[in-house]
Each structure stands twice: as C-alpha cells, then as structure tokens.
Design a protein around this motif. Structure first.
Motif, PDB file in Angstrom:
ATOM      1  N   THR A 173      47.952  44.901  49.375  1.00 42.13           N
ATOM      2  CA  THR A 173      46.949  44.122  50.113  1.00 42.13           C
ATOM      3  C   THR A 173      45.746  44.982  50.529  1.00 42.13           C
ATOM      4  OG1 THR A 173      47.950  44.533  52.257  1.00 42.13           O
ATOM      5  CG2 THR A 173      48.675  42.569  51.109  1.00 42.13           C
ATOM      6  N   ALA A 174      45.944  46.303  50.589  1.00 43.38           N
ATOM      7  CA  ALA A 174      44.896  47.174  51.146  1.00 43.38           C
ATOM      8  C   ALA A 174      43.537  47.043  50.444  1.00 43.38           C
ATOM      9  CB  ALA A 174      45.368  48.620  51.158  1.00 43.38           C
ATOM     10  N   PRO A 175      43.469  47.072  49.117  1.00 40.97           N
ATOM     11  CA  PRO A 175      42.139  46.942  48.501  1.00 40.97           C
ATOM     12  C   PRO A 175      41.469  45.593  48.786  1.00 40.97           C
ATOM     13  CG  PRO A 175      43.846  47.219  46.806  1.00 40.97           C
ATOM     14  CD  PRO A 175      44.511  47.374  48.118  1.00 40.97           C
ATOM     15  N   PHE A 176      42.277  44.540  48.901  1.00 38.26           N
ATOM     16  CA  PHE A 176      41.722  43.223  49.223  1.00 38.26           C
ATOM     17  C   PHE A 176      41.149  43.227  50.645  1.00 38.26           C
ATOM     18  CE2 PHE A 176      44.970  41.717  46.045  1.00 38.26           C
ATOM     19  CZ  PHE A 176      44.088  41.145  45.150  1.00 38.26           C
ATOM     20  N   GLU A 177      41.888  43.881  51.557  1.00 35.47           N
ATOM     21  CA  GLU A 177      41.410  43.945  52.945  1.00 35.47           C
ATOM     22  C   GLU A 177      40.108  44.732  53.006  1.00 35.47           C
ATOM     23  OE1 GLU A 177      44.539  45.136  55.825  1.00 35.47           O
ATOM     24  OE2 GLU A 177      45.912  44.687  54.193  1.00 35.47           O
ATOM     25  N   ALA A 178      40.072  45.836  52.248  1.00 34.35           N
ATOM     26  CA  ALA A 178      38.861  46.668  52.238  1.00 34.35           C
ATOM     27  C   ALA A 178      37.679  45.870  51.687  1.00 34.35           C
ATOM     28  CB  ALA A 178      39.100  47.919  51.406  1.00 34.35           C
ATOM     29  N   ALA A 179      37.938  45.075  50.634  1.00 33.08           N
ATOM     30  CA  ALA A 179      36.852  44.285  50.033  1.00 33.08           C
ATOM     31  C   ALA A 179      36.344  43.244  51.031  1.00 33.08           C
ATOM     32  CB  ALA A 179      37.346  43.613  48.757  1.00 33.08           C
TER      33      ALA A 179
END
Ligand code: LLP
Length: 433
Positions: free
Chosen positions: A217-223
C-alpha cells in the motif's frame, strides 16, 4: 488447493470446475484453446471496489474498470450493470464500449498520443473525462472542442514521481516515463494554468497511475499524498480547487501461491486515511475519487484451457508439453516471464509432481506458456488449465503465425455461453486484398 478457491474447484470425476462448469466438458463443447471466465467473480470484484468507495469516501467516487485488461462487448455490458465506469485507451476500446450503449459520461479516455480522430470521436460522443497527457494534446483538444462548440471535462495526467516497481519503491522527481506531465519541472503546474484559462475546456482534476501488479500500500499512499499536495499548491497559487483525483489502478493479484498482494480493504482504507488527513490539514474538501482497477477485476476470474498434442522428454534436460495455444493467446511469459499455476484439468485432484515446460505452437523457441512448472503427469489428449488468465491475455492476443484467436466463454452458476466467437480462417484473411 487452488489460488482462487471460490472460483476454481474440482468435481466427482476429478475434473477442474469453474463457475459450476466442468472444464473438460467446456473443452469438449467449445474446443481448445479456450478462454473461460467466471461472470460471478467479475461481478463480485466490481462490487467489492464499489463498496470500498462507499465505505471510505461516502460514495463520492467512481470505480472505472481499466478495459485494456479485457475488452469485448459483454464486459462493458456487465460493468455497466454493476454501475461502474470504464477507462478506455483507444478509439477501438471506446468504439466497443459505445457499441453496447455504455453511458458515455462514465467513460474516461486515456492515452499518451491520442489521434485527432480519436479526440473528435470522444468529443462527438461526450465522453465523461478526457485524461490529457501532454501540451500538444491540450492545445489540439481545445481547438477541436472550439470547432465543435463543446466544453469537454478533462483531467491532467501527472507523473507523481513514484516508482512502485522496485523492491523498496523510489520517490524521486526524475522518474522516466512517457506518460503525463512532470511535477518537478513545473510542467504540470503550467498545464493546470492553461487548462483553467481555456474557455472551452472544463478542468476537473488530476490523474496518476503508478504501475501495475503492486502488492504494497505504501507507494499508493505516497502517490495520494503527492497528488493532494499538488492540489493544495494549485489552490494556494491559483485559487482553483481541484475537485477530482483519479488514483489509477495497479492493485496486485495472486498468480501463484508465492504472490502476496495486500487486500483491497487495507489498500482503500490506507489511501483514504492519507487523503482525509491532508484535507483536514489543508482545510480543503475531500475530492471525488476515481480508481481504475483492471487486472484485479478480471484476472482471477479467468482461466485458459488447452489440449496436449505432444509430450517430448529430452533426457536429463526437460520435458516439453506442447499445447494447442501459444504466446498468441498468452504473451505474458514471453514478455515478462510471468508466473502462472498450471494444472491438468482432467487430473485436477492428482498430485502435481511432474516438472514440465508448457510450449506453445508458434515457430518461435521463446513461445512458452510456463517453464519448469509442476503439473500432473501429462499425456497426449489431456486438457491443460492455466489459472488467473482473465487479464491481459485475450486483450493482448495476436494472430502471429496466422493463428485464429480462441473463443471466450463466460460461465455462471453451472451455465456457459460464448461471449467472443472463435476466429475462423476467413476472419484471418478478412482484410487481405
Ligand atoms: N489506469 C491506467 C492509466 C493504466 O495505464 C492501467 C494499466 C490501469 C489503470 C490498470 O492497471 P491494473 O489495475 O490492471 O494493474 N500488460 C501488462 C499490464 C499493463 C498495464 C498498463 N496500464 C501485464 O500484462 O501485466
């Protein structure tokens, strides 16, 4: 036993089943190679995405099926019945959706080099959003819209600078991508300014898509964070409030037992949390959220059936199991070394203790469906089933070696029906002069 127990099972004959249908019977009835898709699984996936928009965004959003994953008339009918929208990336996908009266306002049109004809088609049919990729397109669209006295709603494709395909995802301004406007150069901001000022364009929001088959989920949260921060900057500097954010697709699925994607609820709750925190921090209202799942809606629902034509053992090297399909119906191993679970459908309850390489029938050594994979002991005439082929298989199929494309059959509650006919040799020469 199977990666998708609720989709694939076995029956008393020891055959593999899908959607309550015996796959060996399906192979007999419709021939092989054959794509089979469980309609209930597709509908269920649409509903889970829809529910999570209701749960986490109070329904202020829209699920757009990324139809590049699987495009044919029937899927647009089903997606419409499930009250989702679609993402199309070409005149061909748009044409297919419109041919079954898919509501144009629920279509978003993507592409990094849409032709003038495609833009005209989108304008004439009043598609819901055009996702503008670059300045040339923005200017062309404005001109075409003016000629037609239309005011299309547009979103701008932004490169959020997140590379989700590295082990620890990278956040940098320098991500090399052919898609969208760069943030770090000020290009995205310029495009927003221009879009706001064009009289015949209604700028509604921003879009990003950070990649595909993402497990974390981390890259989605960052985006989400980057996108909302950009929206805040636009509000501060231009006094314009961005009302819509499209976060793209990319949710990973299980292809084999080794894959461990995050579950949908976790992804949706985490991303929503980021956006909520930002909206409170900036004192801005929550934007309308679009998401564009493709693979996760149709991938698990599909499997491909083949007939074994030959078993060739090369002593001390390997055993090739030649099937009647090829890289034409599933190019994903040849392209990406994509892993799949393979079974012998008529021996589905027997142990998979035979190591084989599943070879296609193209004149191409690299035409393999899977290498050194465990299957049941193969024999000529067996039916091979490759699981989780519902996404990017039929839609990426080709006619290399003039092989006709397989039929697509939908199954549901023990019933089966053809949704795409098998190509004939006549189809193959249809456009030849
Ligand atoms: N939205 C945009 C703008 C996209 O470019 C894509 C996929 C999606 C949504 C849907 O992504 P999904 O949820 O399906 O991951 N041929 C490759 C996949 C290419 C995906 C391209 N864009 C494959 O077979 O793995």
């Amino acid at each position: 036993m199977f990666i998708y127990e609720d989709i694939v099972g076995t029956n008393e004959q020891g055959n593999m089943t899908i959607g309550g249908c015996d796959t060996v019977e399906l192979a007999k009835k419709y021939g092989t190679p054959l794509y089979v898709m469980d309609e209930n699984a597709i509908r269920k996936a649409c509903r889970s995405f829809k529910h999570s928009i209701d749960n986490y965004y109070h329904g202020n959003g829209l699920v757009l099926f990324a139809s590049k994953a699987f495009s044919c008339k029937e899927i647009y009918r089903i997606i419409n019945e499930e009250e989702c929208g679609v993402d199309v990336v070409s005149g061909g996908e748009l044409y297919t959706a419109l041919s079954v009266d898919f509501p144009a306002e629920k279509i978003v049109f993507h592409g990094n080099n849409k032709t003038a004809d495609e833009l005209r088609m989108a304008l004439d049919n009043n598609v819901g959003r055009i996702i503008v990729d670059n300045m040339t397109e923005l200017e062309l669209l404005s001109k075409l819209a003016e000629q037609r006295q239309k005011t299309p709603k547009i979103m701008l494709r932004i490169k959020p600078g997140i590379d989700a395909h590295t082990h620890d995802f990278i956040k940098t301004g320098q991500i090399d991508s052919k898609f969208g406007f760069a943030l770090e150069t000020g290009e995205a901001f310029e495009a927003v300014k221009k879009s706001i000022n064009y009289k015949n364009i209604e700028f509604t929001g921003i879009h990003c898509h950070i990649g595909s088959q993402i497990f974390d989920t981390a890259p989605f949260e960052a985006a989400a964070d980057v996108m909302y921060s950009f929206a805040e900057m636009v509000k501060l500097e231009l006094g314009f409030e961005i009302k819509e954010i499209n976060l793209g697709g990319g949710f990973g699925i299980k292809y084999t037992g080794r894959d461990n994607p995050t579950d949908l609820d976790r992804y949706m709750s985490h991303v929503a949390k980021v956006l909520k925190q930002k909206s409170e921090q900036f004192g801005m209202y929550m934007p309308r959220i679009f998401i564009e799942p493709g693979r996760s809606i149709v991938g698990p629902a599909g499997l491909t059936l083949y007939t074994v034509g030959d078993v060739k053992t090369i002593p001390d090297i390997r055993t090739y199991v030649a099937v009647d399909g090829s890289m034409c119906d599933n190019p994903r191993y040849a392209l990406y070394q994509a892993a799949y679970d393979v079974y012998i459908a008529n021996k589905a309850t027997q142990p998979r203790d035979f190591v084989a390489t599943i070879a296609g029938r193209c004149c191409e050594s690299g035409d393999l469906i899977q290498e050194n994979t465990k299957i049941q002991t193969p024999e000529v005439g067996d039916i091979v089933a490759v699981l989780a082929t519902g996404a990017y298989n039929y839609s990426m199929s080709s006619n290399y070696n003039r092989l006709p494309k397989p039929a697509v059959v939908f199954v549901k509650d023990g019933q089966s029906r053809i949704v795409v006919k098998r190509e004939t040799y006549e189809d193959i020469i249809r456009n030849d002069i």
